[in-house]
Structures are given as structure tokens and as C-alpha cells.
Design a protein around this motif. Structure first.
Motif, PDB file in Angstrom:
ATOM      1  N   PHE A  20       0.827  -1.199   0.000  1.00 33.13           N
ATOM      2  CA  PHE A  20       0.000   0.000   0.000  1.00 33.13           C
ATOM      3  C   PHE A  20       0.868   1.257   0.000  1.00 33.13           C
ATOM      4  CE2 PHE A  20      -1.986  -3.442   2.382  1.00 33.13           C
ATOM      5  CZ  PHE A  20      -3.196  -3.589   1.723  1.00 33.13           C
ATOM      6  N   THR A  21       0.282   2.355  -0.500  1.00 29.13           N
ATOM      7  CA  THR A  21       0.927   3.649  -0.362  1.00 29.13           C
ATOM      8  C   THR A  21       0.802   4.106   1.091  1.00 29.13           C
ATOM      9  OG1 THR A  21      -1.048   4.987  -0.800  1.00 29.13           O
ATOM     10  CG2 THR A  21       0.192   4.182  -2.718  1.00 29.13           C
ATOM     11  N   GLU A  22       1.441   5.204   1.413  1.00 37.28           N
ATOM     12  CA  GLU A  22       1.376   5.720   2.786  1.00 37.28           C
ATOM     13  C   GLU A  22       0.146   6.591   3.015  1.00 37.28           C
ATOM     14  OE1 GLU A  22       5.000   7.682   3.689  1.00 37.28           O
ATOM     15  OE2 GLU A  22       6.225   5.853   3.546  1.00 37.28           O
ATOM     16  N   GLU A  23      -0.683   6.766   1.989  1.00 42.29           N
ATOM     17  CA  GLU A  23      -1.877   7.596   2.130  1.00 42.29           C
ATOM     18  C   GLU A  23      -2.856   6.957   3.113  1.00 42.29           C
ATOM     19  OE1 GLU A  23      -5.419   9.582  -0.653  1.00 42.29           O
ATOM     20  OE2 GLU A  23      -3.842   8.357  -1.570  1.00 42.29           O
ATOM     21  N   SER A  24      -3.331   7.757   4.054  1.00 46.42           N
ATOM     22  CA  SER A  24      -4.283   7.250   5.047  1.00 46.42           C
ATOM     23  C   SER A  24      -5.684   7.202   4.463  1.00 46.42           C
ATOM     24  CB  SER A  24      -4.263   8.132   6.295  1.00 46.42           C
ATOM     25  OG  SER A  24      -4.652   9.461   5.969  1.00 46.42           O
ATOM     26  N   VAL A  25      -6.518   6.387   5.069  1.00 42.72           N
ATOM     27  CA  VAL A  25      -7.911   6.245   4.646  1.00 42.72           C
ATOM     28  C   VAL A  25      -8.760   7.205   5.479  1.00 42.72           C
ATOM     29  CG1 VAL A  25      -9.875   4.672   4.441  1.00 42.72           C
ATOM     30  CG2 VAL A  25      -7.540   3.833   4.023  1.00 42.72           C
ATOM     31  N   PRO A  26      -9.475   8.133   4.842  1.00 42.05           N
ATOM     32  CA  PRO A  26     -10.295   9.088   5.608  1.00 42.05           C
ATOM     33  C   PRO A  26     -11.309   8.384   6.507  1.00 42.05           C
ATOM     34  CG  PRO A  26     -10.128   9.768   3.313  1.00 42.05           C
ATOM     35  CD  PRO A  26      -9.543   8.391   3.390  1.00 42.05           C
ATOM     36  N   LYS A  27     -11.548   8.982   7.659  1.00 41.19           N
ATOM     37  CA  LYS A  27     -12.464   8.398   8.635  1.00 41.19           C
ATOM     38  C   LYS A  27     -13.848   8.180   8.042  1.00 41.19           C
ATOM     39  CE  LYS A  27     -14.566   9.219  13.174  1.00 41.19           C
ATOM     40  NZ  LYS A  27     -14.669  10.175  14.325  1.00 41.19           N
ATOM     41  N   GLU A  28     -14.325   9.156   7.242  1.00 42.11           N
ATOM     42  CA  GLU A  28     -15.672   9.036   6.691  1.00 42.11           C
ATOM     43  C   GLU A  28     -15.767   7.903   5.668  1.00 42.11           C
ATOM     44  OE1 GLU A  28     -13.610  12.569   4.628  1.00 42.11           O
ATOM     45  OE2 GLU A  28     -13.788  11.710   6.647  1.00 42.11           O
ATOM     46  N   VAL A  29     -14.661   7.613   4.985  1.00 39.33           N
ATOM     47  CA  VAL A  29     -14.635   6.488   4.039  1.00 39.33           C
ATOM     48  C   VAL A  29     -14.718   5.170   4.808  1.00 39.33           C
ATOM     49  CG1 VAL A  29     -13.213   5.239   2.358  1.00 39.33           C
ATOM     50  CG2 VAL A  29     -13.413   7.732   2.233  1.00 39.33           C
ATOM     51  N   LEU A  30     -13.919   5.058   5.863  1.00 39.31           N
ATOM     52  CA  LEU A  30     -13.946   3.838   6.663  1.00 39.31           C
ATOM     53  C   LEU A  30     -15.313   3.635   7.306  1.00 39.31           C
ATOM     54  CD1 LEU A  30     -12.457   1.403   7.719  1.00 39.31           C
ATOM     55  CD2 LEU A  30     -11.534   2.818   9.570  1.00 39.31           C
ATOM     56  N   GLU A  31     -15.921   4.716   7.767  1.00 40.92           N
ATOM     57  CA  GLU A  31     -17.259   4.602   8.362  1.00 40.92           C
ATOM     58  C   GLU A  31     -18.270   4.105   7.336  1.00 40.92           C
ATOM     59  OE1 GLU A  31     -20.613   7.611  10.183  1.00 40.92           O
ATOM     60  OE2 GLU A  31     -18.531   7.874  10.847  1.00 40.92           O
ATOM     61  N   ASP A  32     -18.159   4.579   6.103  1.00 40.94           N
ATOM     62  CA  ASP A  32     -19.073   4.127   5.059  1.00 40.94           C
ATOM     63  C   ASP A  32     -18.846   2.658   4.731  1.00 40.94           C
ATOM     64  OD1 ASP A  32     -21.255   5.002   3.450  1.00 40.94           O
ATOM     65  OD2 ASP A  32     -19.971   4.982   1.683  1.00 40.94           O
ATOM     66  N   ILE A  33     -17.596   2.232   4.768  1.00 42.62           N
ATOM     67  CA  ILE A  33     -17.275   0.816   4.544  1.00 42.62           C
ATOM     68  C   ILE A  33     -17.941  -0.058   5.601  1.00 42.62           C
ATOM     69  CG2 ILE A  33     -15.368  -0.840   4.675  1.00 42.62           C
ATOM     70  CD1 ILE A  33     -13.625   1.355   3.330  1.00 42.62           C
ATOM     71  N   ILE A  34     -17.880   0.379   6.847  1.00 42.81           N
ATOM     72  CA  ILE A  34     -18.496  -0.390   7.937  1.00 42.81           C
ATOM     73  C   ILE A  34     -20.017  -0.383   7.813  1.00 42.81           C
ATOM     74  CG2 ILE A  34     -18.719  -0.633  10.438  1.00 42.81           C
ATOM     75  CD1 ILE A  34     -15.918  -1.251   9.288  1.00 42.81           C
ATOM     76  N   ARG A  35     -20.596   0.735   7.394  1.00 40.76           N
ATOM     77  CA  ARG A  35     -22.042   0.781   7.186  1.00 40.76           C
ATOM     78  C   ARG A  35     -22.465  -0.206   6.098  1.00 40.76           C
ATOM     79  NH1 ARG A  35     -24.660   4.614   9.938  1.00 40.76           N
ATOM     80  NH2 ARG A  35     -23.491   6.432  10.694  1.00 40.76           N
ATOM     81  N   SER A  36     -21.680  -0.307   5.047  1.00 39.57           N
ATOM     82  CA  SER A  36     -21.991  -1.293   4.007  1.00 39.57           C
ATOM     83  C   SER A  36     -21.935  -2.707   4.569  1.00 39.57           C
ATOM     84  CB  SER A  36     -21.010  -1.167   2.843  1.00 39.57           C
ATOM     85  OG  SER A  36     -21.257  -0.003   2.088  1.00 39.57           O
ATOM     86  N   ALA A  37     -20.964  -2.967   5.442  1.00 37.73           N
ATOM     87  CA  ALA A  37     -20.877  -4.284   6.078  1.00 37.73           C
ATOM     88  C   ALA A  37     -22.161  -4.600   6.825  1.00 37.73           C
ATOM     89  CB  ALA A  37     -19.684  -4.327   7.026  1.00 37.73           C
ATOM     90  N   GLN A  38     -22.723  -3.596   7.483  1.00 39.47           N
ATOM     91  CA  GLN A  38     -23.946  -3.814   8.258  1.00 39.47           C
ATOM     92  C   GLN A  38     -25.151  -4.164   7.395  1.00 39.47           C
ATOM     93  OE1 GLN A  38     -23.781  -0.098  10.930  1.00 39.47           O
ATOM     94  NE2 GLN A  38     -24.650  -1.698  12.222  1.00 39.47           N
ATOM     95  N   TRP A  39     -25.099  -3.797   6.116  1.00 38.92           N
ATOM     96  CA  TRP A  39     -26.237  -4.057   5.240  1.00 38.92           C
ATOM     97  C   TRP A  39     -26.078  -5.340   4.434  1.00 38.92           C
ATOM     98  CZ3 TRP A  39     -30.784  -2.172   6.020  1.00 38.92           C
ATOM     99  CH2 TRP A  39     -30.909  -0.972   6.713  1.00 38.92           C
ATOM    100  N   ALA A  40     -25.154  -6.172   4.838  1.00 45.39           N
ATOM    101  CA  ALA A  40     -25.048  -7.499   4.229  1.00 45.39           C
ATOM    102  C   ALA A  40     -26.230  -8.361   4.666  1.00 45.39           C
ATOM    103  CB  ALA A  40     -23.742  -8.169   4.652  1.00 45.39           C
TER     104      ALA A  40
END
Length: 248
Positions: A20-40
Motif C-alpha cells: 500500500f501507499t502511505e496515504e491514510s484512509v479518511p475516517k468518513e470512508v472507513l465509516e461508510d465501509i463499515i455501514r456497508s458491512a452492516q447491510w449485508a
């Protein structure tokens, strides 16, 4: 023929990303990823999972060793642990004064399936944001130690880890089993499977021998024969029983 929509293309262009690059993942992106997990999809709306973001450097280092060692567990911008979780259901049963029947294998299957579906939703959403990653089955190498590190209560067990980040580069795709050997009609098609095996042997032997990074001489068939020739993580059986899944 190429997929006719972006979602199919996203799924069918899957690659495991370990650098991976050293670029961090924005908090709002990670939160959206987790929300998608909840809708499985989830069996009977049980939602038998918990997702743990591991950000503590010391914990990351220890998990990196327990998982392999696999250096990308420590290096990835995001590391998630997907845990099958019936602990909250035990609390519900206690509160409601009802029995808590967990001696059948069915509940272990429900927990594993619910958790895996949530993980796949998260993974696809991450890719939609331009991230890449890899699933980490090695989180089950030392389940007792992982449970201790993450303070997992009874009625839970780790199913997989997930590294996420912005890809440093895109590797080639590994071949998949021929479609007729996977897609059967009305009944299990033994003949199709038998015919697909030697065809896939040739495809994978060529792929592994010619890929530019980490070439191998073995085909997929030879790898699978070796993989299944020894017990796989027998410690998980003991761990599951100690976590409350006693089985009859």
C-alpha cells in the motif's frame, strides 16, 4: 464479454493487494465501509458479528506475528478483524430469561456466514473508493492469543482479518475454476467437475510459472492436494469449545 455495469466489473476485477501507499484512509470512508458491512444479508436478522479496527501499533505488531508473520498486517493503513459474535445474544437471552441453545453446529455456521458476508460487503465498498486489500485467514492461527489481545468475550471467535489501503500497484489476476465446473444445473454435475480439473491444471500451471513475482512450479491442483493433506488449524476446535460452542 466485459461486465455491463460498474459493480460487476468491480467484483470481477478482484486482486489481493498486499502493498500500500502511505496515504491514510479518511475516517468518513472507513465509516461508510463499515455501514456497508452492516447491510449485508444476515440469517434471521441475527447480525452475528462485530468488526474491530486495530489502530494500536503494539497490537498491530503482535497480530502481524500471530498471523504469519504477515508484514502487511502491520503496514496496511487499515486493519479490521471480523468476529463472529453471539455474546450480545447471550446478554439478550439472560435479560429475557430464555434458554440459550448453542450446542449445535448450525450457530457456528450462521456466525461464520454472517461475518463473511459483512466482510465481503466491506471489501467491495472499499474497492469502490479506490482502495485495495486482502483477507487474512491467519487471524485464526493462534485464536487463544488473538482473543486475549482483543479481549474477546465468550460466544465469539475471529473469522478473518482484512488489510485495506490505497494500492501501491495492481498485480495480475489469479485464474478461477472453469465456469462449467462451478455452475451446475438441477443437480451436482460430477462429469463437468472431472473435465474441468485437468483443464484448470494447465491454466494454473502456466499462470504460476510465468507470473513475474513469486513464480511457482506447482499447479492449483497440486497446491490443493498439499493444502488438504494435513489438518488445518486444529486449535480452532478446542478454542470454539472453550468459547462456549460445546457441540453435542
Amino acid at each position: 464479454m466485459e461486465p455491463k455495469n460498474d459493480t460487476a466489473a468491480l467484483i470481477q476485477n478482484h486482486r489481493s493487494i498486499r502493498k500500500f501507499t502511505e496515504e491514510s484512509v479518511p475516517k468518513e470512508v472507513l465509516e461508510d465501509i463499515i455501514r456497508s458491512a452492516q447491510w449485508a444479508p444476515t440469517s434471521h436478522n441475527v447480525q452475528a458479528y462485530t468488526i474491530i479496527s486495530v489502530t494500536d501499533p503494539d497490537l498491530r505488531e503482535k497480530l502481524e506475528e500471530l498471523c504469519g508473520p504477515q508484514e502487511y498486517v502491520g503496514a496496511a493503513p487499515v486493519f479490521l478483524v471480523f468476529v463472529a459474535d453471539f455474546h450480545k445474544h447471550a446478554l439478550i437471552s439472560e435479560d429475557q430469561g430464555t434458554a440459550f441453545e448453542m450446542e449445535e453446529a448450525e450457530n457456528v455456521l450462521v456466525g461464520a456466514v454472517d461475518t463473511a458476508l459483512a466482510a465481503q460487503n466491506a471489501f467491495i465498498t472499499a474497492k469502490a473508493y479506490g482502495l485495495g486489500g486482502v483477507m487474512i485467514g491467519g487471524i485464526r492461527n493462534a485464536p487463544h492469543k488473538v482473543a486475549q489481545l482483543l479481549e474477546l468475550p465468550t460466544w465469539t471467535f475471529p473469522v478473518m482479518g482484512m488489510c485495506l489501503g490505497y494500492p501501491e500497484h495492481l498485480p495480475g489476476q489469479k485464474p478461477r475454476f472453469p465456469l462449467p465446473g462451478v455452475w451446475h444445473h438441477n443437480k451436482y454435475q460430477e462429469k463437468e467437475v472431472q473435465e474441468a480439473l485437468p483443464a484448470f491444471d494447465q491454466i494454473t500451471r502456466s499462470y504460476y510459472q510465468n507470473r513475474p513475482v513469486n513464480p511457482k512450479r506447482e499447479s492449483w491442483l497440486e497446491q490443493m492436494a498439499s493444502y488438504l493433506a494435513a489438518p488445518r488449524r486444529p486449535q480452532m476446535t478446542t478454542f470454539l469449545k472453550e468459547q462456549g460452542f460445546t457441540f453435542k
